[in-house]
Design an enzyme around this catalytic site. Structure first.
Site, PDB file in Angstrom:
ATOM      1  CG  ASP A  31      -2.004   1.017   1.171  1.00 45.05           C
ATOM      2  OD1 ASP A  31      -1.703   2.230   1.241  1.00 45.05           O
ATOM      3  OD2 ASP A  31      -3.171   0.621   1.044  1.00 45.05           O
ATOM      4  CB  ILE A  32       1.034   4.300  -2.118  1.00 43.44           C
ATOM      5  CG1 ILE A  32      -0.413   4.772  -2.155  1.00 43.44           C
ATOM      6  CG2 ILE A  32       1.403   3.495  -3.350  1.00 43.44           C
ATOM      7  CD1 ILE A  32      -0.690   5.800  -3.233  1.00 43.44           C
ATOM      8  CG  ASN A  86     -12.672  -0.389   3.629  1.00 44.21           C
ATOM      9  OD1 ASN A  86     -12.913  -0.782   4.756  1.00 44.21           O
ATOM     10  ND2 ASN A  86     -11.553   0.224   3.315  1.00 44.21           N
ATOM     11  N   GLY A  92     -15.720   3.329   3.029  1.00 48.37           N
ATOM     12  CA  GLY A  92     -14.379   3.839   2.788  1.00 48.37           C
ATOM     13  C   GLY A  92     -13.706   3.288   1.548  1.00 48.37           C
ATOM     14  CD  GLN A  93     -14.853  -0.862  -2.937  1.00 43.78           C
ATOM     15  OE1 GLN A  93     -15.968  -1.155  -2.505  1.00 43.78           O
ATOM     16  NE2 GLN A  93     -14.291  -1.500  -3.943  1.00 43.78           N
ATOM     17  CB  SER A  94     -11.004   5.365  -2.245  1.00 45.91           C
ATOM     18  OG  SER A  94      -9.819   4.639  -2.009  1.00 45.91           O
ATOM     19  CG  HIS A  99      -8.734  -2.908  -2.496  1.00 42.56           C
ATOM     20  ND1 HIS A  99      -9.753  -2.230  -3.155  1.00 42.56           N
ATOM     21  CD2 HIS A  99      -8.372  -2.108  -1.468  1.00 42.56           C
ATOM     22  CE1 HIS A  99      -9.972  -1.072  -2.561  1.00 42.56           C
ATOM     23  NE2 HIS A  99      -9.146  -0.978  -1.517  1.00 42.56           N
ATOM     24  CG  HIS A 101      -6.798  -2.595   3.156  1.00 48.27           C
ATOM     25  ND1 HIS A 101      -6.028  -1.511   2.800  1.00 48.27           N
ATOM     26  CD2 HIS A 101      -8.024  -2.391   2.600  1.00 48.27           C
ATOM     27  CE1 HIS A 101      -6.757  -0.675   2.072  1.00 48.27           C
ATOM     28  NE2 HIS A 101      -7.970  -1.189   1.935  1.00 48.27           N
TER      29      HIS A 101
END
Length: 113
Positions: A31-32, A86, A92-94, A99, A101
Site C-alpha cells: 500500500d502506498i 471495505n 471507505g472504499q475508494s 481489494h 488490506h
C-alpha cells in the site's frame, strides 16, 4: 479488465506496483499509504468492483485469501494479522476493484474504527 481502473493497470503492469507476491488469479502489492508496519493489498486479477461481487466468484475469492496467507507467512506475521475489505463508498472504499488490506507487524486494536 477495466481500462479506467487503477488496479487493472497494476495487473497488466501499465503502472508498476511494489509487488510482493502473485498467483494465477491474484496479485499482492504494498500500500502506498501504509497503516501498519506491514500493509499489503491483495486483489483478484478479475475485475470485480466489491467483495460482494467477488463472492460470486468463489475460485477468485479463495485465490485472494490463499495469497494473503502466503504473504502473511512470508512477511513473518505468525503472531497474527488482519485481513479487511471495505465494500462501498460509505465503508471507505475508494478504488472500485475489490481489494483486501493485509495489516500486521503490530498489535491491532478493537474496535477498528
Amino acid at each position: 479488465m477495466s481500462e479506467d481502473c487503477l488496479f487493472c493497470k497494476f495487473i497488466v503492469r501499465d503502472i508498476e506496483p511494489d509487488v510482493v507476491a502473485e498467483s494465477e488469479l491474484a496479485l499482492a502489492f504494498r500500500d502506498i499509504n501504509p497503516q501498519a508496519p506491514t500493509h499489503v493489498l491483495v486483489i483478484p486479477k478479475k475485475h470485480v468492483a466489491t467483495a460482494a461481487e467477488l463472492g460470486e466468484h468463489p475460485g477468485d475469492l479463495a485465490a485472494v485469501v490463499a495469497l494473503a496467507a502466503q504473504v502473511a507467512q512470508d512477511e513473518g506475521l505468525g503472531a497474527g494479522y488482519r485481513l479487511v475489505t471495505n465494500t462501498g463508498a460509505d465503508a471507505g472504499q475508494s478504488v472500485f476493484h475489490c481489494h483486501f488490506h493485509l495489516l500486521g507487524g503490530r498489535t491491532m486494536a478493537w474496535p477498528p474504527g
